[in-house]
Design a protein around this motif. Structure first.
Motif, PDB file in Angstrom:
ATOM      1  N   LYS A 259       0.810  -1.216   0.000  1.00 40.07           N
ATOM      2  CA  LYS A 259       0.000   0.000   0.000  1.00 40.07           C
ATOM      3  C   LYS A 259       0.847   1.271   0.000  1.00 40.07           C
ATOM      4  O   LYS A 259       0.479   2.264  -0.590  1.00 40.07           O
ATOM      5  N   SER A 260       1.950   1.228   0.684  1.00 37.52           N
ATOM      6  CA  SER A 260       2.780   2.420   0.759  1.00 37.52           C
ATOM      7  C   SER A 260       4.203   2.049   1.132  1.00 37.52           C
ATOM      8  O   SER A 260       4.415   1.076   1.840  1.00 37.52           O
ATOM      9  N   LEU A 261       5.186   2.820   0.642  1.00 40.11           N
ATOM     10  CA  LEU A 261       6.578   2.552   0.988  1.00 40.11           C
ATOM     11  C   LEU A 261       6.943   3.134   2.345  1.00 40.11           C
ATOM     12  O   LEU A 261       7.919   2.751   2.946  1.00 40.11           O
ATOM     13  N   ASN A 262       6.182   4.076   2.817  1.00 40.22           N
ATOM     14  CA  ASN A 262       6.564   4.707   4.066  1.00 40.22           C
ATOM     15  C   ASN A 262       5.331   5.166   4.842  1.00 40.22           C
ATOM     16  O   ASN A 262       5.073   6.345   4.978  1.00 40.22           O
ATOM     17  N   LEU A 300       7.628  11.161  -3.024  1.00 41.90           N
ATOM     18  CA  LEU A 300       8.039   9.762  -2.887  1.00 41.90           C
ATOM     19  C   LEU A 300       8.294   9.133  -4.253  1.00 41.90           C
ATOM     20  O   LEU A 300       9.272   8.402  -4.453  1.00 41.90           O
ATOM     21  N   THR A 301       7.420   9.439  -5.229  1.00 43.79           N
ATOM     22  CA  THR A 301       7.599   8.918  -6.583  1.00 43.79           C
ATOM     23  C   THR A 301       8.888   9.437  -7.207  1.00 43.79           C
ATOM     24  O   THR A 301       9.657   8.674  -7.809  1.00 43.79           O
ATOM     25  N   LEU A 302       9.140  10.731  -7.031  1.00 45.11           N
ATOM     26  CA  LEU A 302      10.372  11.318  -7.567  1.00 45.11           C
ATOM     27  C   LEU A 302      11.605  10.740  -6.886  1.00 45.11           C
ATOM     28  O   LEU A 302      12.630  10.482  -7.519  1.00 45.11           O
ATOM     29  N   TYR A 303      11.486  10.518  -5.606  1.00 46.25           N
ATOM     30  CA  TYR A 303      12.608   9.952  -4.850  1.00 46.25           C
ATOM     31  C   TYR A 303      12.950   8.550  -5.337  1.00 46.25           C
ATOM     32  O   TYR A 303      14.118   8.207  -5.538  1.00 46.25           O
ATOM     33  N   LEU A 304      11.920   7.725  -5.528  1.00 51.03           N
ATOM     34  CA  LEU A 304      12.150   6.352  -5.986  1.00 51.03           C
ATOM     35  C   LEU A 304      12.772   6.332  -7.380  1.00 51.03           C
ATOM     36  O   LEU A 304      13.661   5.529  -7.668  1.00 51.03           O
ATOM     37  N   PHE A 305      12.282   7.235  -8.225  1.00 52.60           N
ATOM     38  CA  PHE A 305      12.843   7.317  -9.582  1.00 52.60           C
ATOM     39  C   PHE A 305      14.316   7.731  -9.526  1.00 52.60           C
ATOM     40  O   PHE A 305      15.170   7.148 -10.201  1.00 52.60           O
ATOM     41  N   HIS A 310      20.177   6.701  -9.845  1.00 49.20           N
ATOM     42  CA  HIS A 310      21.507   7.071  -9.348  1.00 49.20           C
ATOM     43  C   HIS A 310      22.026   6.134  -8.248  1.00 49.20           C
ATOM     44  O   HIS A 310      22.837   6.534  -7.413  1.00 49.20           O
ATOM     45  N   HIS A 311      21.558   4.907  -8.261  1.00 48.86           N
ATOM     46  CA  HIS A 311      21.923   3.967  -7.190  1.00 48.86           C
ATOM     47  C   HIS A 311      23.441   3.771  -7.083  1.00 48.86           C
ATOM     48  O   HIS A 311      24.022   3.856  -6.000  1.00 48.86           O
ATOM     49  N   LYS A 312      24.075   3.523  -8.200  1.00 47.04           N
ATOM     50  CA  LYS A 312      25.510   3.258  -8.187  1.00 47.04           C
ATOM     51  C   LYS A 312      26.293   4.489  -7.728  1.00 47.04           C
ATOM     52  O   LYS A 312      27.231   4.388  -6.934  1.00 47.04           O
ATOM     53  N   LYS A 313      25.875   5.643  -8.217  1.00 54.52           N
ATOM     54  CA  LYS A 313      26.565   6.872  -7.855  1.00 54.52           C
ATOM     55  C   LYS A 313      26.416   7.155  -6.359  1.00 54.52           C
ATOM     56  O   LYS A 313      27.382   7.531  -5.677  1.00 54.52           O
ATOM     57  N   LYS A 314      25.217   6.928  -5.852  1.00 52.38           N
ATOM     58  CA  LYS A 314      24.959   7.171  -4.442  1.00 52.38           C
ATOM     59  C   LYS A 314      25.778   6.228  -3.565  1.00 52.38           C
ATOM     60  O   LYS A 314      26.291   6.616  -2.518  1.00 52.38           O
ATOM     61  N   ARG A 315      25.878   4.984  -4.015  1.00 53.45           N
ATOM     62  CA  ARG A 315      26.651   4.002  -3.261  1.00 53.45           C
ATOM     63  C   ARG A 315      28.120   4.430  -3.165  1.00 53.45           C
ATOM     64  O   ARG A 315      28.758   4.300  -2.116  1.00 53.45           O
ATOM     65  N   PHE A 316      28.644   4.954  -4.269  1.00 52.14           N
ATOM     66  CA  PHE A 316      30.030   5.421  -4.287  1.00 52.14           C
ATOM     67  C   PHE A 316      30.218   6.587  -3.308  1.00 52.14           C
ATOM     68  O   PHE A 316      31.198   6.649  -2.571  1.00 52.14           O
ATOM     69  N   ILE A 317      29.237   7.497  -3.311  1.00 51.20           N
ATOM     70  CA  ILE A 317      29.305   8.647  -2.409  1.00 51.20           C
ATOM     71  C   ILE A 317      29.261   8.192  -0.951  1.00 51.20           C
ATOM     72  O   ILE A 317      29.996   8.693  -0.097  1.00 51.20           O
ATOM     73  N   ILE A 318      28.380   7.214  -0.681  1.00 52.22           N
ATOM     74  CA  ILE A 318      28.262   6.682   0.679  1.00 52.22           C
ATOM     75  C   ILE A 318      29.580   6.059   1.134  1.00 52.22           C
ATOM     76  O   ILE A 318      30.021   6.244   2.275  1.00 52.22           O
ATOM     77  N   GLN A 319      30.215   5.312   0.216  1.00 51.14           N
ATOM     78  CA  GLN A 319      31.488   4.706   0.555  1.00 51.14           C
ATOM     79  C   GLN A 319      32.529   5.771   0.878  1.00 51.14           C
ATOM     80  O   GLN A 319      33.337   5.610   1.805  1.00 51.14           O
ATOM     81  N   GLN A 320      32.538   6.871   0.079  1.00 51.81           N
ATOM     82  CA  GLN A 320      33.473   7.964   0.352  1.00 51.81           C
ATOM     83  C   GLN A 320      33.192   8.606   1.711  1.00 51.81           C
ATOM     84  O   GLN A 320      34.111   8.899   2.477  1.00 51.81           O
ATOM     85  N   GLU A 321      31.891   8.798   2.001  1.00 48.47           N
ATOM     86  CA  GLU A 321      31.520   9.397   3.284  1.00 48.47           C
ATOM     87  C   GLU A 321      31.913   8.500   4.449  1.00 48.47           C
ATOM     88  O   GLU A 321      32.401   8.967   5.482  1.00 48.47           O
ATOM     89  N   ASN A 322      31.688   7.197   4.251  1.00 48.85           N
ATOM     90  CA  ASN A 322      32.060   6.254   5.308  1.00 48.85           C
ATOM     91  C   ASN A 322      33.572   6.257   5.551  1.00 48.85           C
ATOM     92  O   ASN A 322      34.035   6.160   6.689  1.00 48.85           O
ATOM     93  N   GLN A 323      34.338   6.365   4.447  1.00 57.86           N
ATOM     94  CA  GLN A 323      35.790   6.415   4.582  1.00 57.86           C
ATOM     95  C   GLN A 323      36.209   7.679   5.338  1.00 57.86           C
ATOM     96  O   GLN A 323      37.113   7.655   6.175  1.00 57.86           O
TER      97      GLN A 323
END
Length: 402
Positions: A259-262, A300-305, A310-323
């Motif tokens: 019914k809803s993602l959040n 929410l629709t825009l966020y999911l899109f 940009h999943h791969k790009k975001k993951r790279f950014i997260i890894q940089q932030e974690n480092q």
């Protein structure tokens, strides 16, 4: 004489308002359960807020309203807000004229919550003391049934299979008489017991019984749980075709009940809106709620899109932030060795699950990665992080020592 009789009846009539209740707890539970089963969580919150805002509501009325809010937030896996409401229910229950009943119910719910977030070791620790506060005769049949299921879960972990099966049979008897829609949940627990003792026939029988009631009462969450249990059963017995079959059924059931993602965020927005618009006209309130809901779903629709793109790009950014976080943690560790010693002492107060999450944070894992690795939801990870921050007296994950 006539004036005295008249005064007597006035006092008698007024006492209904002074000492009585404005709600029937069983009727309220049925109404909120029905709304939540239809995923109409916003209507549940509005109904409960009406009770809490009613100046004639007794402490017991408010206790029941907060208890139902706890159930509602628990249904959408917002454990932090659920716990806030159970604490409010506890405070109202203590002030009510049914203190023992309220505290018995809440003591059981404390155990249920720890089972929900898979804190089994913690349940074993608190169960003996909690049982001293519990009077099963004072709580509703559903709570009795779920409590017996909880005992069975712990007994199954302790390899007390006969005791577990006996408690589950007692739970089945209660739910058959009072609320058969919860029977599939009991049969899911039975599958776990029969898997542990290696009785394949009883596993399949329990699955068929549970599926019958899940379909009969259209309880998708239990139907999904049954499919997942069978997928795990055939994974342990190495049958790839049946593993795939039951996993596909589980996915299809999840999609059917989606019914809803959040929902949790929607409910929080709604409660804020209630506070802001309490004195506005009903028509204006309805229009504002519709606007907020429309904006939420659009975002929410825009966020999911965007997330998908940009999943791969975001993951790279997260890894940089974690480092970067790890580098900062190392620097802080060198500069403040005394604080590190105090933090390590406080870490001893954490539960086993919280220590697991802490170790994964130190390894640079994101909340989503932690949830995936520990097979829990992201909301559960956030709930544990809040407790970790409180115990360690810190504000965010950047202050954690490596």
């Amino acid at each position: 004489m006539k004036q005295g009789i008249f005064a007597f009846f006035i006092i008698l009539f007024s006492s209904n308002f002074l000492f009585g209740q404005i709600i029937n707890p069983k009727k309220l539970d049925d109404e909120i359960s029905s709304l939540n089963n239809k995923h109409l969580y916003e209507k549940s919150i509005l109904k409960l807020q009406e009770i809490l805002d009613n100046p004639d509501a007794s402490h017991f009325d408010k206790y029941n309203a907060y208890l139902q809010k706890y159930y509602t937030y628990k249904r959408v896996s917002d454990f932090t807000t659920a716990l806030e409401n159970i604490e409010l229910a506890r405070k109202e229950g203590i002030l009510s004229n049914k203190k023992e009943e309220c505290l018995s119910k809440i003591a059981i719910e404390d155990i249920f919550m720890k089972i929900e977030i898979q804190e089994f070791a913690e349940v074993k620790k608190i169960l003996p003391e909690a049982q001293k506060k519990i009077n099963l005769k004072l709580v509703d049949p559903d709570t009795q049934g779920f409590y017996l299921c909880t005992l069975a879960i712990i007994e199954n972990l302790d390899k007390k299979y006969k005791e577990a099966d006996k408690h589950l049979d007692q739970a089945i008897a209660i739910f058959k008489k009072n609320n058969p829609r919860h029977l599939p949940n009991v049969y899911i627990k039975k599958i776990e017991v029969y898997k542990a003792i290696g009785d394949k026939k009883k596993v399949i029988d329990a699955y068929n019984e549970g599926l019958y009631y899940a379909k009969k009462y259209n309880v998708k969450v239990y139907e999904k749980g049954l499919y997942e249990s069978m997928a795990q059963f055939y994974r342990e017995n190495y049958n790839p075709k049946l593993i795939e079959y039951y996993l596909n059924l589980s996915v299809q059931t999840a999609i059917a009940s989606y019914k809803s993602l959040n929902e949790s965020e929607k409910l929080k927005r709604l409660e804020l809106k209630i506070l802001a618009d309490k004195e506005k006209e009903k028509e204006k309130y309805a229009l504002a709620t519709f606007s907020v809901t429309f904006i939420f779903f659009t975002l929410l629709t825009l966020y999911l899109f965007s997330l998908n793109k940009h999943h791969k790009k975001k993951r790279f950014i997260i890894q940089q932030e974690n480092q970067k976080i790890l580098s900062e943690l190392q620097l802080v560790m060198k500069e403040k060795q005394t604080d590190e010693s105090n933090l390590q002492l406080k870490e001893q107060e954490l539960s086993e699950r919280q220590l697991q999450i802490l170790e994964l944070i130190k390894k640079g894992k994101s909340n989503k990665e932690i949830a995936s690795e520990l097979y829990i939801s992201e909301n559960t990870v956030k709930y544990h992080l809040k407790i970790i921050y409180n115990i360690l007296d810190i504000e965010n994950r950047f202050q954690l020592k490596k």
